[in-house]
Design a protein around this motif. Structure first.
Motif, PDB file in Angstrom:
ATOM      1  N   THR A   1       1.395  -1.224  -0.104  1.00  0.00           N
ATOM      2  CA  THR A   1       0.034  -0.416  -0.026  1.00  0.00           C
ATOM      3  C   THR A   1       0.830   1.140  -0.280  1.00  0.00           C
ATOM      4  O   THR A   1       1.629   0.976   0.511  1.00  0.00           O
ATOM      5  N   PRO A   2       0.485   2.340  -1.136  1.00  0.00           N
ATOM      6  CA  PRO A   2       1.378   3.275  -0.965  1.00  0.00           C
ATOM      7  C   PRO A   2       1.439   3.517   0.328  1.00  0.00           C
ATOM      8  O   PRO A   2      -0.170   4.453   0.852  1.00  0.00           O
TER       9      PRO A   2
ATOM     10  N   THR B   1       4.634   4.991 -12.512  1.00  0.00           N
ATOM     11  CA  THR B   1       5.776   4.668 -10.803  1.00  0.00           C
ATOM     12  C   THR B   1       4.745   5.679  -9.464  1.00  0.00           C
ATOM     13  O   THR B   1       4.268   5.359  -9.444  1.00  0.00           O
ATOM     14  N   ALA B   2       4.415   6.634 -11.077  1.00  0.00           N
ATOM     15  CA  ALA B   2       4.018   7.794  -9.525  1.00  0.00           C
ATOM     16  C   ALA B   2       2.698   7.138  -9.793  1.00  0.00           C
ATOM     17  O   ALA B   2       1.952   6.865  -8.487  1.00  0.00           O
ATOM     18  N   GLU B   3       2.668   6.841 -11.051  1.00  0.00           N
ATOM     19  CA  GLU B   3       0.462   6.755 -10.537  1.00  0.00           C
ATOM     20  C   GLU B   3       0.469   5.083  -9.277  1.00  0.00           C
ATOM     21  O   GLU B   3      -0.734   4.670  -8.937  1.00  0.00           O
ATOM     22  N   ARG B   4       1.552   4.512  -9.790  1.00  0.00           N
ATOM     23  CA  ARG B   4       1.209   3.150  -8.177  1.00  0.00           C
ATOM     24  C   ARG B   4       1.604   3.696  -6.977  1.00  0.00           C
ATOM     25  O   ARG B   4       1.525   2.979  -6.153  1.00  0.00           O
ATOM     26  N   LEU B   5       2.201   4.710  -7.037  1.00  0.00           N
ATOM     27  CA  LEU B   5       2.645   5.144  -5.438  1.00  0.00           C
ATOM     28  C   LEU B   5       1.930   6.665  -5.462  1.00  0.00           C
ATOM     29  O   LEU B   5       1.545   7.068  -3.825  1.00  0.00           O
TER      30      LEU B   5
ATOM     31  N   ASN C   1       0.189  -4.536  -6.369  1.00  0.00           N
ATOM     32  CA  ASN C   1      -1.103  -4.232  -6.720  1.00  0.00           C
ATOM     33  C   ASN C   1      -2.498  -5.133  -5.566  1.00  0.00           C
ATOM     34  O   ASN C   1      -2.764  -5.054  -5.577  1.00  0.00           O
ATOM     35  N   GLY C   2      -1.753  -3.937  -4.292  1.00  0.00           N
ATOM     36  CA  GLY C   2      -2.308  -4.704  -2.738  1.00  0.00           C
ATOM     37  C   GLY C   2      -2.235  -5.913  -2.494  1.00  0.00           C
ATOM     38  O   GLY C   2      -2.911  -6.293  -1.375  1.00  0.00           O
TER      39      GLY C   2
ATOM     40  N   VAL D   1       6.805 -11.474  -7.146  1.00  0.00           N
ATOM     41  CA  VAL D   1       5.858 -10.410  -7.192  1.00  0.00           C
ATOM     42  C   VAL D   1       5.570 -10.967  -8.999  1.00  0.00           C
ATOM     43  O   VAL D   1       5.544 -11.270  -9.810  1.00  0.00           O
ATOM     44  N   ASP D   2       4.398 -11.830  -8.985  1.00  0.00           N
ATOM     45  CA  ASP D   2       3.496 -11.241 -10.470  1.00  0.00           C
ATOM     46  C   ASP D   2       4.154 -12.862 -10.857  1.00  0.00           C
ATOM     47  O   ASP D   2       4.172 -12.411 -11.905  1.00  0.00           O
TER      48      ASP D   2
END
Ligand code: NDP
Length: 609
Positions: free
Chosen positions: A283-284, A385-389, A421-422, A435-436
């Motif tokens: 979780t960011p 990266t920004a979107e995921r943060l 992704n949580g 991961v994945d």
């Protein structure tokens, strides 16, 4: 911070939602990804095959000494801020025949163990570091480094002559009340047997490291450690100077698992030295601006006697949205004052005012969180990266974080964000983390995965506390804590508890809370002595009434916590396992008024004999 750009996000900023319904739906979607059926059981204790991860890396040698047998007035268990403050306030009240016992090799508690690079307290140092006027010290920066705070703990110990009373590198195994002699017998792993009229437990709310229960955890063949036992032998640098160079990481691929308050502080320092850093995120964090600054000498010389208490009291009131002419601390915490006040108003029942408060809180929250999400876009250059943060939950769902280095770090070529992704890290194998379905090969895994919360109180302290009827405190509290104002429990005479999340009210600046607890305990003991009384404990009725009040205050906060993304505040989604379940949520000021009245009214609700 090397040559990292601070405002590097050059991509066009995506529009952030302003429609509350859309935001609510997004928060639910993100929350649902993260809720796990196991709740707090998803974490594993650092024990068994992992036991070595608890070893003290700072003073590996155990000082040899003979077992002690002593009779004292008070044994204080824990030498962190709670224990230190208890000892100081007892001493000032004329109670000097005490022992302070701790497993660490010095005073400091949290600040003894947590020496990871980049460590700072995110609360204004001028109020966080206790007893500054008494020890004649003013912090060098607004947000002090862990080293400076640790040094202050040592300074308190030296100034008040507490080193002679301390048994370090010593673990209390058992505290047993002996009804016949009306004393506690405290036994340690060093063979000590100390009898005491009173015991005070200051075990700390977050003292026992935990690890994520990732399948294959123990199969990793590289190096691993938890942030609260930073291995400077491996990384280079030193715990004395955590800002020093971790040159041994220059050929290492490092993974950091966890992006909470700790992860966001240590990762940028690791990034400066590691060959490659992978930051594994579930979780960011919501990361706001820090703006640390050195202490202004003019301001320092203007400080008049009593300044620290004035500043601290002002902070407490501002943070509760209570009227104050000025905001002395004036930072990212007090910036949340309006949100706090509105959220507070929103939890006081089904009235129109409460509804208006809740609505207002939601609107302020959205504005704040949108600012935090925009900040990510402004700083992080890579759009994906920004979107995921970006964090998608309410500001008060998780411990707010502040940093002017963390988001900037992702602009470095040697740093990758691995967003899960949580779902968390899938599994660990000999060579690294998966991961994945993708393996990230690393030389070292650093767990910034936090501390046990919501587990049994005695287990967190790893102590057996046996009361008058031979019942352990764990047994008594197996269905939930039972205390009178967090201080006392029935069946456990002359046994005081200090700290947070013990059916007391701790909020904002914890050291101020601990100091009030310490002063009150000293005051109660003095009163008992003056009255010629031998024991005090909670009455069963007094305790039941207080537990009911705690539960009632909790129920008001429950709906908010229940919709939050999982974390230790809300028991990973099961709110009754969360840290706030055992908190009086009626406000610090209200709580202090209740406790003061209790003392002034002659300790009603307690049995004094
Ligand atoms: P936290 O419990 O806050 O954070 C643990 C981190 O580990 C979270 O990011 C969590 O993700 C992550 N995690 C857990 N399981 C997994 C998994 N399976 N895969 C990947 N990631 C995982 O611990 P911290 O040590 O950061 O902070 C604990 C507390 O200590 C703070 O809340 C604060 O009270 C205190 N602290 C205070 C500081 C200060 O400046 N005053 C500084 C540092 C700590 P997720 O969020 O999804 O659960």
């Amino acid at each position: 911070m090397g040559n990292q750009s601070t405002m590097g996000g050059s991509h066009s900023q995506p529009a952030l939602p302003t429609d509350l319904n859309a935001v609510r739906a997004k928060y639910v979607e993100e929350r649902n990804k993260r809720v796990r059926a196991e709740g707090v059981a998803q974490f594993v204790a650092v024990e068994g095959a992992l036991d070595h991860l608890m070893d003290d890396p700072f003073v590996p040698e155990r000082v040899s000494r003979n077992p002690q047998t002593a009779e004292v007035d008070v044994v204080v268990v824990g030498a962190g801020h709670c224990g230190l403050l208890a000892a100081v306030r007892l001493k000032q009240a004329g109670i000097d025949n005490i022992r302070i016992i701790d497993g660490a090799a010095d005073f400091g508690g949290t600040w003894y163990w947590n020496r990871y690079p980049g460590i700072r307290c995110d609360v204004d140092a001028y109020i966080y570091m206790p007893l500054l006027e008494e020890v004649g010290y003013v912090p060098t920066e607004k947000y002090a480094s862990g080293t400076e705070i640790f040094r202050n703990a040592q300074r308190i110990g030296a100034t008040f002559g507490l080193y002679d009373k301390a048994l370090f590198q010593t673990h209390v195994d058992l505290a047993r009340w002996d009804e016949e002699i009306q004393r506690w017998t405290v036994s340690t792993n060093r063979g000590d047997k100390i009898t005491a009229r009173f015991v005070i437990f200051g075990l700390g709310p977050l003292n026992r490291p935990k690890l994520p229960g990732i399948p294959g955890l123990t199969s990793f063949k590289g190096h691993m450690f938890h942030t609260s036992r930073w291995d400077y032998n491996y990384t280079g640098g030193s715990s004395e100077k955590p800002e020093s160079e971790m040159v041994k990481l220059c050929d290492k691929r490092v993974a950091i698992v966890g992006t909470g308050c700790t992860g966001i502080q240590c990762a940028p320092r690791v990034a400066e030295f590691a060959k490659h850093l992978y930051v594994f995120q579930r979780t960011p964090s919501a990361v706001a601006e820090r703006a640390n600054r050195p202490t202004n000498p003019e301001w320092e010389s203007s400080l008049a006697a009593g300044w620290q208490k004035r500043r601290s009291d002002n902070f407490d009131r501002v943070m509760q949205g209570l009227p104050e002419d000025e905001d002395l601390v004036n930072d990212g915490w007090t910036e949340m004052r309006e949100l706090m006040a509105a959220a507070w108003a929103g939890t006081v029942g089904e009235t129109k005012e409460a509804q208006a408060g809740a609505q207002r809180a939601e609107a302020i929250d959205l504005e704040m969180m949108n600012r935090i999400r925009t900040r990510v876009d402004l700083i992080v250059e890579d759009h994906a990266t920004a979107e995921r943060l970006k964090p998608w939950y309410n500001r008060l769902c998780k411990r707010p974080t502040f940093s002017d280095h963390y988001l900037q770090m992702f602009n470095r070529p040697n740093v990758d964000l691995v967003d899960t992704n949580g779902h968390g890290v899938e599994c660990i194998e000999e060579r690294g983390l998966i991961v994945d379905g993708k393996l990230y090969e690393v030389d070292c895994i650093i767990f910034a995965s936090g501390f046990e919360v919501g587990t049994d109180y005695s287990r967190r302290g790893d102590i057996k506390i046996i009361g008058r009827n031979g019942i352990t405190l764990s047994e008594k509290w197996s269905g939930g804590m039972k205390t009178l104002y967090g201080y006392l429990s029935s069946g456990y005479p002359n046994c005081f508890h200090m700290g947070a999340f013990l059916q007391n009210a701790a909020f904002g600046n914890f050291t101020a809370v601990f100091d009030r607890q310490a002063s009150r305990i000293a005051e109660i003991i003095v009163r008992l002595n003056e009255a010629g009384a031998k024991t005090i404990e909670a009455s069963a009725a007094g305790e039941d009434a207080w537990v009911a009040a705690v539960r009632e205050s909790y129920h008001a906060s429950e709906p908010f916590l229940a919709q939050c993304t999982p974390g230790y505040y809300n028991g990973e989604g099961k709110t009754t396992d969360g840290i706030l379940y055992e908190q009086y949520n009626g406000g610090v000021t209200r709580f202090e008024e209740i406790v003061q009245k209790w003392i002034d009214d002659g300790l009603s609700g307690a049995v004094v004999r």
